[in-house]
Every structure is written in C-alpha cells, then in structure tokens.
Design a protein around this motif. Structure first.
Motif, PDB file in Angstrom:
ATOM      1  N   LEU A  63       0.825  -1.205   0.000  1.00 19.93           N
ATOM      2  CA  LEU A  63       0.000   0.000   0.000  1.00 19.93           C
ATOM      3  C   LEU A  63       0.863   1.260   0.000  1.00 19.93           C
ATOM      4  O   LEU A  63       0.518   2.252  -0.656  1.00 19.93           O
ATOM      5  CB  LEU A  63      -0.932   0.003   1.223  1.00 19.93           C
ATOM      6  N   GLY A  64       1.977   1.215   0.717  1.00 20.94           N
ATOM      7  CA  GLY A  64       2.906   2.337   0.680  1.00 20.94           C
ATOM      8  C   GLY A  64       3.480   2.545  -0.706  1.00 20.94           C
ATOM      9  O   GLY A  64       3.651   3.686  -1.169  1.00 20.94           O
ATOM     10  N   TYR A  65       3.774   1.449  -1.402  1.00 20.06           N
ATOM     11  CA  TYR A  65       4.253   1.508  -2.786  1.00 20.06           C
ATOM     12  C   TYR A  65       3.210   2.168  -3.686  1.00 20.06           C
ATOM     13  O   TYR A  65       3.535   3.008  -4.540  1.00 20.06           O
ATOM     14  CB  TYR A  65       4.570   0.090  -3.254  1.00 20.06           C
ATOM     15  N   ILE A  66       1.928   1.801  -3.483  1.00 17.82           N
ATOM     16  CA  ILE A  66       0.853   2.418  -4.256  1.00 17.82           C
ATOM     17  C   ILE A  66       0.801   3.924  -3.980  1.00 17.82           C
ATOM     18  O   ILE A  66       0.627   4.739  -4.898  1.00 17.82           O
ATOM     19  CB  ILE A  66      -0.503   1.765  -3.920  1.00 17.82           C
ATOM     20  N   GLY A  67       0.958   4.304  -2.711  1.00 14.92           N
ATOM     21  CA  GLY A  67       0.953   5.721  -2.364  1.00 14.92           C
ATOM     22  C   GLY A  67       2.054   6.494  -3.060  1.00 14.92           C
ATOM     23  O   GLY A  67       1.841   7.604  -3.551  1.00 14.92           O
ATOM     24  N   VAL A  68       3.243   5.908  -3.121  1.00 15.00           N
ATOM     25  CA  VAL A  68       4.363   6.562  -3.810  1.00 15.00           C
ATOM     26  C   VAL A  68       4.048   6.718  -5.291  1.00 15.00           C
ATOM     27  O   VAL A  68       4.320   7.768  -5.901  1.00 15.00           O
ATOM     28  CB  VAL A  68       5.661   5.749  -3.605  1.00 15.00           C
ATOM     29  N   LEU A  69       3.475   5.679  -5.904  1.00 14.57           N
ATOM     30  CA  LEU A  69       3.105   5.764  -7.319  1.00 14.57           C
ATOM     31  C   LEU A  69       2.109   6.897  -7.552  1.00 14.57           C
ATOM     32  O   LEU A  69       2.229   7.656  -8.530  1.00 14.57           O
ATOM     33  CB  LEU A  69       2.495   4.439  -7.791  1.00 14.57           C
ATOM     34  N   ILE A  70       1.129   7.024  -6.658  1.00 13.04           N
ATOM     35  CA  ILE A  70       0.115   8.070  -6.799  1.00 13.04           C
ATOM     36  C   ILE A  70       0.759   9.445  -6.719  1.00 13.04           C
ATOM     37  O   ILE A  70       0.426  10.357  -7.499  1.00 13.04           O
ATOM     38  CB  ILE A  70      -0.975   7.897  -5.735  1.00 13.04           C
ATOM     39  N   VAL A  71       1.685   9.629  -5.785  1.00 12.21           N
ATOM     40  CA  VAL A  71       2.364  10.916  -5.660  1.00 12.21           C
ATOM     41  C   VAL A  71       3.122  11.242  -6.943  1.00 12.21           C
ATOM     42  O   VAL A  71       3.059  12.371  -7.465  1.00 12.21           O
ATOM     43  CB  VAL A  71       3.328  10.906  -4.454  1.00 12.21           C
ATOM     44  N   LEU A  72       3.843  10.260  -7.492  1.00  6.99           N
ATOM     45  CA  LEU A  72       4.610  10.489  -8.717  1.00  6.99           C
ATOM     46  C   LEU A  72       3.698  10.824  -9.892  1.00  6.99           C
ATOM     47  O   LEU A  72       3.990  11.727 -10.689  1.00  6.99           O
ATOM     48  CB  LEU A  72       5.457   9.251  -9.043  1.00  6.99           C
ATOM     49  N   VAL A  73       2.584  10.106  -9.990  1.00  8.48           N
ATOM     50  CA  VAL A  73       1.651  10.344 -11.097  1.00  8.48           C
ATOM     51  C   VAL A  73       1.021  11.723 -10.980  1.00  8.48           C
ATOM     52  O   VAL A  73       1.024  12.516 -11.929  1.00  8.48           O
ATOM     53  CB  VAL A  73       0.557   9.256 -11.112  1.00  8.48           C
ATOM     54  N   GLN A  74       0.481  12.029  -9.795  1.00 11.85           N
ATOM     55  CA  GLN A  74      -0.223  13.291  -9.620  1.00 11.85           C
ATOM     56  C   GLN A  74       0.723  14.475  -9.685  1.00 11.85           C
ATOM     57  O   GLN A  74       0.350  15.562 -10.153  1.00 11.85           O
ATOM     58  CB  GLN A  74      -0.962  13.290  -8.272  1.00 11.85           C
ATOM     59  N   GLY A  75       1.948  14.283  -9.227  1.00 13.51           N
ATOM     60  CA  GLY A  75       2.883  15.398  -9.198  1.00 13.51           C
ATOM     61  C   GLY A  75       3.571  15.679 -10.515  1.00 13.51           C
ATOM     62  O   GLY A  75       4.039  16.797 -10.748  1.00 13.51           O
ATOM     63  N   GLY A  76       3.635  14.684 -11.419  1.00 20.49           N
ATOM     64  CA  GLY A  76       4.375  14.895 -12.659  1.00 20.49           C
ATOM     65  C   GLY A  76       3.634  14.496 -13.913  1.00 20.49           C
ATOM     66  O   GLY A  76       3.547  15.263 -14.874  1.00 20.49           O
ATOM     67  N   LEU A  77       3.108  13.277 -13.941  1.00 20.52           N
ATOM     68  CA  LEU A  77       2.514  12.749 -15.167  1.00 20.52           C
ATOM     69  C   LEU A  77       1.272  13.517 -15.589  1.00 20.52           C
ATOM     70  O   LEU A  77       1.047  13.735 -16.785  1.00 20.52           O
ATOM     71  CB  LEU A  77       2.180  11.265 -14.984  1.00 20.52           C
ATOM     72  N   VAL A  78       0.454  13.931 -14.631  1.00 19.27           N
ATOM     73  CA  VAL A  78      -0.792  14.610 -14.973  1.00 19.27           C
ATOM     74  C   VAL A  78      -0.532  15.867 -15.790  1.00 19.27           C
ATOM     75  O   VAL A  78      -1.147  16.095 -16.835  1.00 19.27           O
ATOM     76  CB  VAL A  78      -1.592  14.961 -13.698  1.00 19.27           C
ATOM     77  N   GLY A  79       0.390  16.705 -15.319  1.00 21.05           N
ATOM     78  CA  GLY A  79       0.678  17.941 -16.042  1.00 21.05           C
ATOM     79  C   GLY A  79       1.191  17.690 -17.440  1.00 21.05           C
ATOM     80  O   GLY A  79       0.801  18.369 -18.396  1.00 21.05           O
ATOM     81  N   MET A  80       2.066  16.699 -17.599  1.00 18.46           N
ATOM     82  CA  MET A  80       2.614  16.390 -18.917  1.00 18.46           C
ATOM     83  C   MET A  80       1.531  15.919 -19.876  1.00 18.46           C
ATOM     84  O   MET A  80       1.445  16.373 -21.020  1.00 18.46           O
ATOM     85  CB  MET A  80       3.698  15.323 -18.788  1.00 18.46           C
ATOM     86  N   VAL A  81       0.683  15.011 -19.412  1.00 13.42           N
ATOM     87  CA  VAL A  81      -0.379  14.474 -20.263  1.00 13.42           C
ATOM     88  C   VAL A  81      -1.394  15.547 -20.612  1.00 13.42           C
ATOM     89  O   VAL A  81      -1.825  15.668 -21.769  1.00 13.42           O
ATOM     90  CB  VAL A  81      -1.070  13.287 -19.554  1.00 13.42           C
ATOM     91  N   ALA A  82      -1.784  16.362 -19.629  1.00 15.12           N
ATOM     92  CA  ALA A  82      -2.791  17.394 -19.871  1.00 15.12           C
ATOM     93  C   ALA A  82      -2.305  18.431 -20.869  1.00 15.12           C
ATOM     94  O   ALA A  82      -3.117  18.999 -21.611  1.00 15.12           O
ATOM     95  CB  ALA A  82      -3.181  18.054 -18.552  1.00 15.12           C
ATOM     96  N   ARG A  83      -1.003  18.705 -20.899  1.00 15.44           N
ATOM     97  CA  ARG A  83      -0.465  19.682 -21.848  1.00 15.44           C
ATOM     98  C   ARG A  83      -0.447  19.161 -23.274  1.00 15.44           C
ATOM     99  O   ARG A  83      -0.566  19.924 -24.222  1.00 15.44           O
ATOM    100  CB  ARG A  83       0.959  20.089 -21.446  1.00 15.44           C
ATOM    101  N   ARG A  84      -0.298  17.855 -23.430  1.00 18.93           N
ATOM    102  CA  ARG A  84      -0.052  17.302 -24.756  1.00 18.93           C
ATOM    103  C   ARG A  84      -1.300  16.768 -25.451  1.00 18.93           C
ATOM    104  O   ARG A  84      -1.319  16.655 -26.674  1.00 18.93           O
ATOM    105  CB  ARG A  84       0.988  16.178 -24.655  1.00 18.93           C
ATOM    106  N   PHE A  85      -2.336  16.396 -24.700  1.00 15.04           N
ATOM    107  CA  PHE A  85      -3.471  15.720 -25.295  1.00 15.04           C
ATOM    108  C   PHE A  85      -4.796  16.337 -24.857  1.00 15.04           C
ATOM    109  O   PHE A  85      -4.904  16.897 -23.771  1.00 15.04           O
ATOM    110  CB  PHE A  85      -3.461  14.225 -24.929  1.00 15.04           C
TER     111      PHE A  85
END
Length: 453
Positions: A286-308
C-alpha cells in the motif's frame, strides 16, 4: 512563445499554501485509519459492525461534500475550509475520548460531514488556475493527498504503541493548527461578485468581463449577464439528468470510481487470500501504491494534460484501467503485482485530475464548488457500496472476481464515455478549450468536443 503561468487572480500565489494545507489535512485523516478496526474491537465490535463504522464516514461524506461545496460557492472558499477543518478536529477529539461504540460512530459521522472539504480545495484550485494549467494543478492537489496518505498510516501505527487516543489527539491538534493557517495565510479565491446570488465579475485588468448570458470572463467558464444575479437550484446533482456535458462527467466519475474503489477497498483481503500476504507486507505494498500516486499526480498529470485533449485522455484512462484490473485479478506473485499496479495508479491518478478539471470548466463559475462537491459525494457513495460488492464477489466466486467486475464496469462504460465527451461544451468554455490547446505540442486538431482518433 509567451510564458504560461499556472495560477491567476489575487490568490495566484496561494497554491503552495493550499498544497501544504491539503497535505496536513490528509495526514491527520490517515493517521487514524490503521487504528479504526482495533479501536472498535475494544468496545466489542464485530467485523460486520467495523464495516458499518467504516461505511458511516463515507455515508456522512455523501451528504456533507455537496453541502460544503455549495456553501463555498455562496460564502467563499476560505470560511468554509476553516469551518470544515475545525469540524474534523472536533471529530478527532471525540474519537480520542470515545468511551463507547456509539460515541465512536458519532465521531466518524462528524468527521465525514465536515471531511468533504476536498471539493472546496478543488474549487479553490479551479478559481485560481489558468485553463491550460488547471489539470496540472488538480494533479498537484492529488499528490499532496497521496503524500499525506503515505506518511499518515505509518505514523498512526507507530503512535498506537501508547494507545489509540494519542494519534487521534495529535490529528485534532494538527487540524486545529491547519484551520488557523488557512485563516491567516490563505487568501480568498472567490470574489463576492462571483459568488452564487451576487453580481458577476466586473472587468479585470488584462481580462474579459461577461456582457451577456453565456459569455465568459477569462476563466473558461460561462457567466451570467453583467449585474445579474443567479437563480439556479442549489443542487448540482440536476446535471445527472440534464443530459449536458457536466452530467456526463459526473456519471463517468461515478462508474470509474466504482471500479477503482472496489480494487482499493478489497485489496488487503485479496492480498491475504490470493497471495498469502500478512498485514505488514500488505502495508508495504500500500505504501508503494501511495508513492506511485504521488509520482503520477505530481508529474505525469501535467505532462499528459499539456499534450493531449481531455476527451482522449479520459477514454484512454478507462481502457488502461480496465486492462490493469484484469491483470491485477490474476497476478500470480508479488513482482507481477507490483508491475500491474503501475498502470492502475497512472490511469487512476490522471483520470481523477483531468475529469475534475473538465467538470470545473463545464459549469458556471458560481457552481464550481457545488459541482465538485457532487462529484465527491458520488465517489463517497462508491466507497459505501464497493466493499460489500467486492467482498461478496471474492467470497462466492474467487479472488479474480473483484478485478473482473471492475473491468466489466469500465468496458460497459466506454461507449457511454465516448458519447458523453462529445457533448458540446458550455458557450463560455470555448475560450478555456482554446487556452488548453495552446499548451499542447503534439496532439492533432479535432472537432470541438470530440474524443479524437
């Protein structure tokens, strides 16, 4: 090319403050999560009663979230945030002082009624964000929540060595300090003239004022005529039956959450029966899942939203989540499980942020809080339904059943999603759509409101 800024308005510099507030809020909430079943058992609660105790929070939030969101549209974001955080502090104090199961239930209901302030925080982000950066900023809010969730349960488990009351009192103290910080440091993001029942915004420097029904003021959301007052019904749930874009987005949020929350709420039980993991090892995952969520929300969302385009992103997330849930259902060991959790966390995080951004742009400026409150309320409903659905499926059909249930829900949702996302944007949201397009570099043009190839 001109430089784009992430936030705007008099509260433009307040996003870091809001992120800190959200982090502390989630930290306090998650501190008591691992204690709940053990604390309840000290009062003689059976497993079924513990399940009701968990569901009582979600049921109360189902009622509280849209009320808080609507109140913030009428009275402003800051006072509602302060009052809701103080209500949460009161719930934590009652939790720590609980001398019976009845008081414990009361503490969770109070916390649930006031704990729907995520919709108010999201409305604050919508108020201060440029259209092209709105999804990215919603992602940062999600990252702050995720980080609090990573730290909170571990801290609560550690403090429980000295009793179950101590973590609750610490959470109450943190909530109280958080309320003070909001009142002192967080400026109001919703001017009086843009609140429900007030006149629409006057012209701003460098911005545009609404001059007619359906015009826009630079926020990418429709406004009423200048000097007019709003008379719309207070409930944003009417969009569910209106057949408009906002209603489609609310239904997408509900069914996507039903599939994803079934995974979340049954995961510990699935890990025990399918992989034989104990509580400690499940906690690490569950801690691993939490880290993944932080990485996704903190970085991936902005990149994807800008491009598509948001339509393409949402449909892709539904497809990826459906495949990820099917893979999770049959994961044969922990290494494979850790791999399957990556697309689940990525699609879940991106979908939530982009759908929230799209919903905030699909309603009028004085209805953002109510609409996001309605979305939070619907997700709370899934948290009341999903544990029972997942438990019955796992018990009667096998450990694969909850995952395939989620896959089936999303496969059936896909055609509806494509149609709902083709619904026209509100008249005033066209400028927001154009601003979003300025932030993308690779996505080809598509018809307005279409999903894209």
């Amino acid at each position: 090319m001109h430089e784009r800024v992430a936030v705007r308005g008099p509260a433009a510099g307040s996003l870091p403050i809001l992120l800190a507030v959200v982090f502390v809020d989630m930290l306090g909430f998650s501190i008591i999560l691992p204690l709940l079943p053990f604390y309840a058992e000290t009062f003689g609660a059976s497993p079924a009663v513990v399940g009701l105790l968990v569901a009582s929070y979600a049921a109360a939030q189902l009622v509280g979230a849209p009320l808080l969101g609507g109140l913030s549209d009428r009275f402003g974001r800051r006072p509602v945030l302060v009052l809701s955080i103080l209500g949460t502090a009161a719930g934590f104090v009652l939790f720590g002082l609980a001398g019976s199961l009845t008081v414990l239930f009361a503490s969770r209901v109070i916390d649930g009624l006031t704990g729907g302030n995520i919709s108010v925080a999201q409305a604050y982000v919508a108020d201060v964000s440029e259209p092209a950066q709105r999804a990215r900023n919603f992602g940062l809010i999600g990252a702050a929540f995720g980080l609090g969730f990573v730290i909170g349960p571990a801290l609560g488990g550690f403090l429980s060595r000295w009793g179950y009351a101590l973590p609750a009192f610490l959470a109450a103290g943190m909530a109280t300090l958080n309320a003070v910080a909001v009142w002192i440091a967080l400026p109001e993001s919703l001017p009086a003239e843009r609140r429900r029942g007030g006149a629409t915004a006057a012209p701003r420097a460098g911005g545009r004022a609404a001059t007619a029904e359906g015009a826009e003021d630079g926020t990418g959301r429709p406004q009423a005529a200048a000097g007019a007052t709003t008379s719309r019904p207070p409930s944003a749930f009417r969009h569910l039956w209106a057949g408009d874009r906002a209603g489609g987005l609310l239904w997408l949020r509900f069914y996507f959450a039903l599939a994803f929350v079934t995974f979340q709420t049954i995961f510990a039980l699935w890990s025990q029966y399918h992989l034989g993991l104990d509580a400690e090892k499940t906690g690490y995952v569950l801690g691993y899942i939490g880290v993944l969520i932080v990485l996704v929300q903190g970085g991936l969302v902005g990149m994807v939203a800008r491009r598509f385009r948001e339509e393409r992103v949402l449909v892709t997330c539904i497809v990826v989540m459906a495949g990820g849930l099917a893979a999770w259902a049959f994961a044969p060991n922990v290494p494979v499980l850790l791999v399957t959790l990556v697309p689940l966390a990525a699609s879940g995080g991106v979908f939530r942020a982009v759908a929230t951004s799209a919903l905030s742009a699909a309603v009028a400026a004085d209805e953002v809080g109510a609409a996001l409150g309605a979305a939070t309320s619907l997700e709370s409903l899934t948290r009341a339904l999903a544990p029972s659905i997942g438990g019955v499926l796992l018990e009667h059909y096998g450990t694969w059943a909850p995952g395939l249930f989620g896959t089936a829900v999303l496969v059936l949702l896909l055609p509806y999603a494509i149609g709902a996302l083709r619904r026209p944007r509100p008249a005033g949201a066209q400028a927001g759509a154009r601003a979003d397009a300025e932030g993308r570099r690779t996505d080809p043009p598509a018809a307005e409101g279409g999903v894209g190839a």
